[in-house]
Scaffold this active site. Structure first.
Site, PDB file in Angstrom:
ATOM      1  N   LYS A 106      -0.880   7.929 -12.707  1.00  0.00           N
ATOM      2  CA  LYS A 106      -1.105   6.698 -11.942  1.00  0.00           C
ATOM      3  C   LYS A 106      -1.880   5.723 -12.798  1.00  0.00           C
ATOM      4  O   LYS A 106      -2.677   6.136 -13.658  1.00  0.00           O
ATOM      5  CB  LYS A 106      -1.905   7.009 -10.680  1.00  0.00           C
ATOM      6  N   GLY A 218      -1.049  -2.353   7.605  1.00  0.00           N
ATOM      7  CA  GLY A 218      -0.555  -2.750   6.278  1.00  0.00           C
ATOM      8  C   GLY A 218       0.887  -3.191   6.423  1.00  0.00           C
ATOM      9  O   GLY A 218       1.711  -2.466   6.997  1.00  0.00           O
ATOM     10  N   TYR A 219       1.197  -4.409   5.946  1.00  0.00           N
ATOM     11  CA  TYR A 219       2.565  -4.902   6.140  1.00  0.00           C
ATOM     12  C   TYR A 219       3.157  -5.348   4.814  1.00  0.00           C
ATOM     13  O   TYR A 219       3.679  -6.440   4.663  1.00  0.00           O
ATOM     14  CB  TYR A 219       2.569  -6.044   7.162  1.00  0.00           C
ATOM     15  N   GLY A 220       3.028  -4.463   3.821  1.00  0.00           N
ATOM     16  CA  GLY A 220       3.631  -4.727   2.523  1.00  0.00           C
ATOM     17  C   GLY A 220       4.928  -3.948   2.421  1.00  0.00           C
ATOM     18  O   GLY A 220       5.608  -3.698   3.422  1.00  0.00           O
ATOM     19  N   ASN A 221       5.226  -3.508   1.223  1.00  0.00           N
ATOM     20  CA  ASN A 221       6.490  -2.805   0.992  1.00  0.00           C
ATOM     21  C   ASN A 221       6.623  -1.564   1.876  1.00  0.00           C
ATOM     22  O   ASN A 221       7.632  -1.394   2.570  1.00  0.00           O
ATOM     23  CB  ASN A 221       6.570  -2.443  -0.496  1.00  0.00           C
ATOM     24  N   GLY A 223       4.707  -0.560   4.594  1.00  0.00           N
ATOM     25  CA  GLY A 223       4.516  -0.793   6.023  1.00  0.00           C
ATOM     26  C   GLY A 223       5.678  -1.518   6.672  1.00  0.00           C
ATOM     27  O   GLY A 223       6.161  -1.116   7.737  1.00  0.00           O
ATOM     28  N   TYR A 224       6.169  -2.568   6.030  1.00  0.00           N
ATOM     29  CA  TYR A 224       7.258  -3.344   6.637  1.00  0.00           C
ATOM     30  C   TYR A 224       8.518  -2.487   6.798  1.00  0.00           C
ATOM     31  O   TYR A 224       9.120  -2.449   7.866  1.00  0.00           O
ATOM     32  CB  TYR A 224       7.574  -4.605   5.813  1.00  0.00           C
TER      33      TYR A 224
HETATM   34  P1  NAD Z   1       1.856  -3.777  -0.881  1.00  0.00           P
HETATM   35  O1  NAD Z   1       1.043  -4.497  -1.865  1.00  0.00           O
HETATM   36  O2  NAD Z   1       3.295  -4.131  -0.786  1.00  0.00           O
HETATM   37  O3  NAD Z   1       1.226  -3.974   0.583  1.00  0.00           O
HETATM   38  C1  NAD Z   1      -0.086  -3.661   0.891  1.00  0.00           C
HETATM   39  C2  NAD Z   1      -0.366  -4.131   2.316  1.00  0.00           C
HETATM   40  O4  NAD Z   1      -1.643  -3.647   2.723  1.00  0.00           O
HETATM   41  C3  NAD Z   1      -0.406  -5.643   2.463  1.00  0.00           C
HETATM   42  O5  NAD Z   1       0.172  -6.022   3.701  1.00  0.00           O
HETATM   43  C4  NAD Z   1      -1.907  -5.946   2.471  1.00  0.00           C
HETATM   44  O6  NAD Z   1      -2.221  -7.145   3.179  1.00  0.00           O
HETATM   45  C5  NAD Z   1      -2.425  -4.734   3.209  1.00  0.00           C
HETATM   46  N1  NAD Z   1      -3.851  -4.468   2.955  1.00  0.00           N
HETATM   47  C6  NAD Z   1      -4.517  -4.492   1.771  1.00  0.00           C
HETATM   48  N2  NAD Z   1      -5.808  -4.218   1.963  1.00  0.00           N
HETATM   49  C7  NAD Z   1      -5.962  -3.990   3.295  1.00  0.00           C
HETATM   50  C8  NAD Z   1      -7.043  -3.659   4.121  1.00  0.00           C
HETATM   51  N3  NAD Z   1      -8.276  -3.508   3.605  1.00  0.00           N
HETATM   52  N4  NAD Z   1      -6.811  -3.474   5.453  1.00  0.00           N
HETATM   53  C9  NAD Z   1      -5.587  -3.642   5.965  1.00  0.00           C
HETATM   54  N5  NAD Z   1      -4.511  -3.966   5.247  1.00  0.00           N
HETATM   55  C10 NAD Z   1      -4.695  -4.144   3.925  1.00  0.00           C
HETATM   56  O7  NAD Z   1       1.628  -2.231  -1.173  1.00  0.00           O
HETATM   57  P2  NAD Z   1       2.576  -1.007  -0.797  1.00  0.00           P
HETATM   58  O8  NAD Z   1       3.420  -0.722  -1.969  1.00  0.00           O
HETATM   59  O9  NAD Z   1       3.205  -1.231   0.531  1.00  0.00           O
HETATM   60  O10 NAD Z   1       1.494   0.171  -0.715  1.00  0.00           O
HETATM   61  C11 NAD Z   1       0.782   0.468   0.491  1.00  0.00           C
HETATM   62  C12 NAD Z   1       0.337   1.909   0.435  1.00  0.00           C
HETATM   63  O11 NAD Z   1       1.480   2.736   0.290  1.00  0.00           O
HETATM   64  C13 NAD Z   1      -0.595   2.265  -0.737  1.00  0.00           C
HETATM   65  O12 NAD Z   1      -1.509   3.250  -0.330  1.00  0.00           O
HETATM   66  C14 NAD Z   1       0.363   2.831  -1.755  1.00  0.00           C
HETATM   67  O13 NAD Z   1      -0.300   3.686  -2.680  1.00  0.00           O
HETATM   68  C15 NAD Z   1       1.308   3.561  -0.853  1.00  0.00           C
HETATM   69  N6  NAD Z   1       2.589   3.869  -1.468  1.00  0.00           N
HETATM   70  C16 NAD Z   1       3.423   2.881  -1.886  1.00  0.00           C
HETATM   71  C17 NAD Z   1       4.624   3.231  -2.494  1.00  0.00           C
HETATM   72  C18 NAD Z   1       5.631   2.203  -2.928  1.00  0.00           C
HETATM   73  O14 NAD Z   1       6.695   2.607  -3.422  1.00  0.00           O
HETATM   74  N7  NAD Z   1       5.393   0.923  -2.747  1.00  0.00           N
HETATM   75  C19 NAD Z   1       4.961   4.582  -2.675  1.00  0.00           C
HETATM   76  C20 NAD Z   1       4.087   5.566  -2.215  1.00  0.00           C
HETATM   77  C21 NAD Z   1       2.900   5.189  -1.619  1.00  0.00           C
END
Ligand code: NAD
Length: 419
Positions: A106, A218-221, A223-224
């Site tokens: 990582k 969380g509404y990023g990749n 969550g959405y």
């Molecule tokens: P992202 O950047 O697309 O989205 C992150 C989201 O979390 C955003 O909506 C942001 O506003 C929100 N956020 C950030 N800080 C916050 C807080 N303090 N309280 C509430 N919301 C908050 O990131 P992602 O890729 O969706 O990753 C989210 C989680 O999923 C992380 O823990 C990441 O390690 C995990 N994850 C992601 C992937 C992937 O392929 N993207 C794979 C495995 C695990």
């Protein structure tokens, strides 16, 4: 430390519990509790106004017994070496549990990417990859997106590496844009996989997802897409949030409409006719399934008692502390652990990597079917181990997932003659 709860201490605690459960030796703990290599670099980057800022960054290569290190890179103002090490350890378990030919790694850069322009971000990203270029590679270490990094970031990494190494090394990163060897399904993979894990759990607990009430933090990749597929498969998403706060609509939200508002206004909180709630309140809602999909350590001993969800499906990495999980286990709340629930991203990354190495062979439909099947098999494997091999009143699903994952890594280390 930037964290009240140090994720690395928590990752070591989880490892310790698994070593005890499997009856493994102290020397195995000594190997697995630390990364094989921790890289730290300082990156001077020229800003658009001509000034220079220096950023600190890491890549933790935790374990390579099963294959090249694999795991994302995070851009976050609070990231530190301990967080990156913990995340790399979790990647070792996740990749092992999914049966992938990968070890765990990582990376992280301490930066608030929202404060940088696109060209500043490009210079920072290329500087990072140049700095670690001798220690990553198609068969060495294969980064991918994580929090606040995306296919564009991967395109910059790929370009920096390919220029230095004088070739076109598509397989050096995954989660790339479609034009550079990526797959559309990689973009949806983590959230889709989480939704599949939630669906499989719902089948076991209630016969299915239909009408089940869900909250997503969380509404990023991750969550959405989790919200989108859960909604498509009949669940009711009543609350979502991002770093600015959350919204609640008891009658249910349409995830695509929420995304539109987030894209236009940069936050879900501007969604019309919704009750504003805090992130803390979202976690304590009376729902069937809670999906933490933001950052680590949001469910701790301080709020675990107030959690009313019947089940938690961890899209985020490390959202539940071990102390909190003990409380949840006693309360009978099932937690589908991160290394199972969010493995969709890395499973799809593996498909992308194989596809790159073969010069492109898979269709998006085949990729998604493989991902869905693998997530279902993974879930069944952990559920069956938990139900048949462990005392379910004492051990939770995470214990089962860790037992399977650590055991495979230990067997690989034995076969290689490391132990
Ligand atoms: P992202 O950047 O697309 O989205 C992150 C989201 O979390 C955003 O909506 C942001 O506003 C929100 N956020 C950030 N800080 C916050 C807080 N303090 N309280 C509430 N919301 C908050 O990131 P992602 O890729 O969706 O990753 C989210 C989680 O999923 C992380 O823990 C990441 O390690 C995990 N994850 C992601 C992937 C992937 O392929 N993207 C794979 C495995 C695990």
């Amino acid at each position: 430390m930037a964290h009240v709860h140090d994720p690395y201490e928590e990752a070591k605690k989880q490892l310790r519990q698994t070593i005890e459960l499997l009856g493994l030796s102290e020397e195995i703990y000594e190997i697995l509790a630390y990364p094989e290599r921790l890289i730290q670099v300082r990156l001077p980057v020229k800003m658009d106004d001509g000034t220079v800022k220096v950023f600190i960054a890491w890549r933790s290569q935790h374990n390579s017994a099963l294959g090249p290190y694999k795991g994302g890179v995070r851009y976050h103002p609070n990231t530190d070496a301990h967080e990156v090490i913990a995340l790399s350890m979790w990647m070792t378990w996740k990749n092992s549990l999914a049966g992938l030919p990968y070890g765990g790694g990582k990376g992280g850069i301490r930066v608030d990417p929202h404060k940088l322009s696109q060209s500043e971000l490009m210079r920072l990203s290329k500087a990072y990859f140049e700095a670690i270029s001798d220690l990553v590679g198609v068969d060495q270490d294969i980064p991918a997106p994580d929090v606040y990094t995306n296919p564009q970031t991967m395109a910059w990494y790929f370009d920096a590496y390919s220029r230095i190494k004088r070739g076109q090394y598509f397989g050096v990163v995954t989660g790339k844009p479609l034009e550079l060897g990526g797959l559309q399904t990689r973009i949806i993979a983590t959230g889709f996989g989480t939704a599949v894990a939630a669906r499989e759990l719902a089948k076991k607990l209630w016969g299915g997802l239909e009408g089940k009430v869900v909250a997503v933090q969380g509404y990023g990749n991750a969550g959405y897409y989790a919200a989108k597929f859960l909604h498509e498969w009949g669940a009711k998403i009543i609350a979502v949030s991002d770093s600015k706060g959350g919204i609640l609509v008891e009658s249910g939200l349409d995830p695509d409409e929420v995304l539109k508002v987030k894209r236009e206004t940069r936050s879900v909180i501007n969604f019309p006719n919704a009750k504003r709630i805090t992130n803390e309140e979202l976690l304590e809602l009376d729902v069937d399934i809670l999906v933490p999909a933001a950052i680590e350590n949001v469910i701790t001993e301080a709020n675990a008692d107030k959690i009313k969800a019947k089940a938690i499906v961890e899209a985020a990495n490390g959202p539940t502390t071990p102390e909190a999980e003990e409380i949840l286990t006693k309360k009978g709340i099932i937690v589908v652990p991160d290394i199972l629930a969010n493995a969709g991203g890395v499973i799809m990354s593996h498909i992308e990597w194989v596809n790159n190495r073969m010069g492109g062979w898979i269709t998006e439909e085949e990729a998604r079917n493989r991902l869905e099947q693998k997530m279902m098999n993974n879930f069944a494997k952990v559920w069956d181990y938990w139900q048949t091999k462990l005392d379910t009143s004492k051990y939770n699903m995470r214990a089962a997932a860790y037992a399977i994952a650590v055991d495979r890594v230990v067997r690989a280390m034995k076969l290689r003659g490391w132990i």
